[in-house]
Write a protein that holds these residues in place. Structure first.
Motif, PDB file in Angstrom:
ATOM      1  N   SER A 130       0.648  -1.373  -0.028  1.00 42.69           N
ATOM      2  CA  SER A 130       0.007   0.136  -0.043  1.00 42.69           C
ATOM      3  C   SER A 130       0.828   1.291  -0.134  1.00 42.69           C
ATOM      4  O   SER A 130       0.386   2.250  -0.288  1.00 42.69           O
ATOM      5  CB  SER A 130      -0.899   0.145   1.131  1.00 42.69           C
ATOM      6  N   GLU A 179      -2.259   3.276  -0.914  1.00 43.20           N
ATOM      7  CA  GLU A 179      -2.470   3.325   0.748  1.00 43.20           C
ATOM      8  C   GLU A 179      -3.988   2.996   1.206  1.00 43.20           C
ATOM      9  O   GLU A 179      -4.633   3.661   2.026  1.00 43.20           O
ATOM     10  CB  GLU A 179      -2.196   4.833   1.124  1.00 43.20           C
ATOM     11  N   GLY A 180      -4.545   1.846   0.567  1.00 44.42           N
ATOM     12  CA  GLY A 180      -5.697   1.629   1.023  1.00 44.42           C
ATOM     13  C   GLY A 180      -6.901   2.427   0.519  1.00 44.42           C
ATOM     14  O   GLY A 180      -7.971   2.451   1.163  1.00 44.42           O
TER      15      GLY A 180
END
Length: 463
Positions: free
Chosen positions: A140, A194-195
């Motif tokens: 991520s 990063e999600g």
């Protein structure tokens, strides 16, 4: 939202309420556990159920792994739910012939390293936080580490991914082969996201052979250019595992904080270079290191150097570089930065930022260290934080000015998160920003996955 309704929706998954979160360690960032609740699914079906519940109820969700992030990428607010992937930590399969590992996102890097090592293999990436950081978190943030110059970042280690999308659909591109020329490589959209676009649940990772042994040296030089001449020499003749640089303020402060005898290491030089060389035996590694240094000694103007002659000495050298939490003990929450600088510009860049910081405030200086062979510098400011926003922005401008024009980056391996989002808005190419917002709107139209991270996009009025 009621906790009972959440528990009913996610079935067997572990659920922590706000009180339970308050009693737990949030990891590197105190904001990680400010959420309404945490859910720990046991499998991909549990992640699907959680995402569908959040989508149906308009609740935003933040995925978390080892909680070692340094840019606020896992920070939460009081109306959010955490998707903790810690229970999805199985190493499902290792194929020693294809050199591929299929692992769940919650597996730690150290666990994958250990499992692969049983076959004489390694994931080809290493970080100081190896015992805590998870594969999902590394994907991520597109983690880099000490071997990125040789094996690439996490983006280059990934062959395939399984990702749960915001609406609960499962993106299944878990290929296990290197050569795939079949249209858009969509899995790469999720690497470094990063999600914010989906939750990574499984990955297929490329593995590399592990050599039998290594040797470590600490070299004293005048500047980064001299250190680069040393590294260039070894890149052309041997298997170089690590090339880490430390400027004097950093190395001397670390030695003092760690209680290292200043006479035991050459700490007086403007720069120190850690070299780790791999070979089939410790003796061969040490010999190659010694011979290589002798050949380049005069040309690189090496001042001094030692080759570790024991495991304890090798560990001391690496402690000097890796136990950077010592700076947190010397200063309270010092501002830290993570930039990439083209190799030929390192000395000029470090000189320029030091001048810029002292112009801003005569008391300001920087601890500088990092991964020399790929130009990734970590910079910690010698002041207590958190700083007032205008003060922080002024320091950012000193550090980030000119980076994009020279081909560098304001964020090398720590991600953008929330702490660097404003810098991303100021320093990224405008077309890149526009496309990033479009991708976010397409995959997460209700802006429920890790909202406010990387791109600052408000939900559409019709959402």
């Amino acid at each position: 939202m009621s906790i009972d309704a959440l528990k009913a929706a996610v079935g067997a998954a572990v659920v922590w309420d706000r009180a339970e979160l308050a009693s737990r360690d949030p990891g590197f960032d105190s904001r990680n556990f400010e959420a309404l609740a945490l859910v720990r699914p046991a499998n991909v079906e549990g992640v699907v159920a959680l995402l569908r519940y959040c989508t149906e109820n308009g609740i935003s969700l933040v995925a978390q792994g080892g909680r070692t992030g340094l840019a606020g990428g896992a920070a939460t607010t009081g109306d959010q739910i955490i998707c903790d992937l810690g229970a999805m930590n199985r190493i499902e399969h290792i194929d020693p012939l294809a050199r591929v590992a299929v692992v769940q996102a919650g597996a730690s890097l150290a666990a994958v390293q250990e499992a692969a090592r049983a076959y004489g293999l390694d994931p080809g990436i290493d970080l100081a936080a190896r015992g805590s950081c998870t594969i999902g978190g590394m994907i991520s943030t597109n983690a880099g580490g000490i071997m990125a110059f040789r094996n690439g970042t996490m983006r280059h280690r990934i062959l395939g991914l399984e990702v749960v999308l915001p609406d609960g659909r499962v993106f299944d591109d878990l290929t296990r082969v290197l050569k795939v020329s079949a249209g858009y490589d969509l899995k790469q959209v999720f690497v470094g996201a990063e999600g914010t676009l989906g939750i990574v649940t499984r990955a297929a990772i490329r593995l590399e052979p592990v050599p039998g042994a290594s040797a470590i040296a600490l070299i004293a030089v005048d500047d980064a250019a001299s250190a680069q001449r040393v590294v260039g020499h070894f890149l052309g003749r041997a298997s170089l595992r690590a090339a880490e640089i430390m400027w004097q303020k950093f190395s001397q402060t670390m030695a003092m904080m760690l209680g290292i005898d200043p006479t035991s290491l050459p700490l007086d030089a403007p720069c120190l270079l850690i070299l780790e060389l791999e070979s089939d035996t410790p003796e061969n590694a040490a010999r190659e290191l010694e011979e290589g240094l002798a050949e380049i000694w005069s040309e690189a103007h090496i001042r001094d150097g030692i080759i570790a002659n024991s495991l304890q000495q090798a560990q001391t050298i690496w402690r000097l570089r890796e136990e950077t939490e010592q700076l947190e003990r010397r200063h309270s929450h010092p501002p830290s930065f993570d930039v990439s600088v083209p190799g030929g510009a390192l000395d000029d860049y470090v000189s320029r930022i030091r001048t810029g910081l002292s112009t801003l405030d005569a008391r300001l200086d920087a601890y500088v260290f990092g991964h020399l062979a790929d130009g990734n510098l970590h910079i910690v400011i010698n002041t207590d934080g958190p700083l007032a926003p205008d003060r922080h922005s002024a320091i950012e401008e000193v550090l980030y000015a000119g980076l994009r024009d020279m081909g560098g980056s304001f964020s090398a391996e720590h991600g953008v998160g929330i702490d660097k989002r404003d810098a991303y808005e100021r320093h990224a190419d405008p077309v890149k920003l526009e496309l990033a917002r479009s991708v976010k709107a397409l995959l997460d139209p209700k802006n429920l996955l890790n909202p406010g991270k990387i791109v600052n996009r408000r939900p559409r009025e019709t959402d």
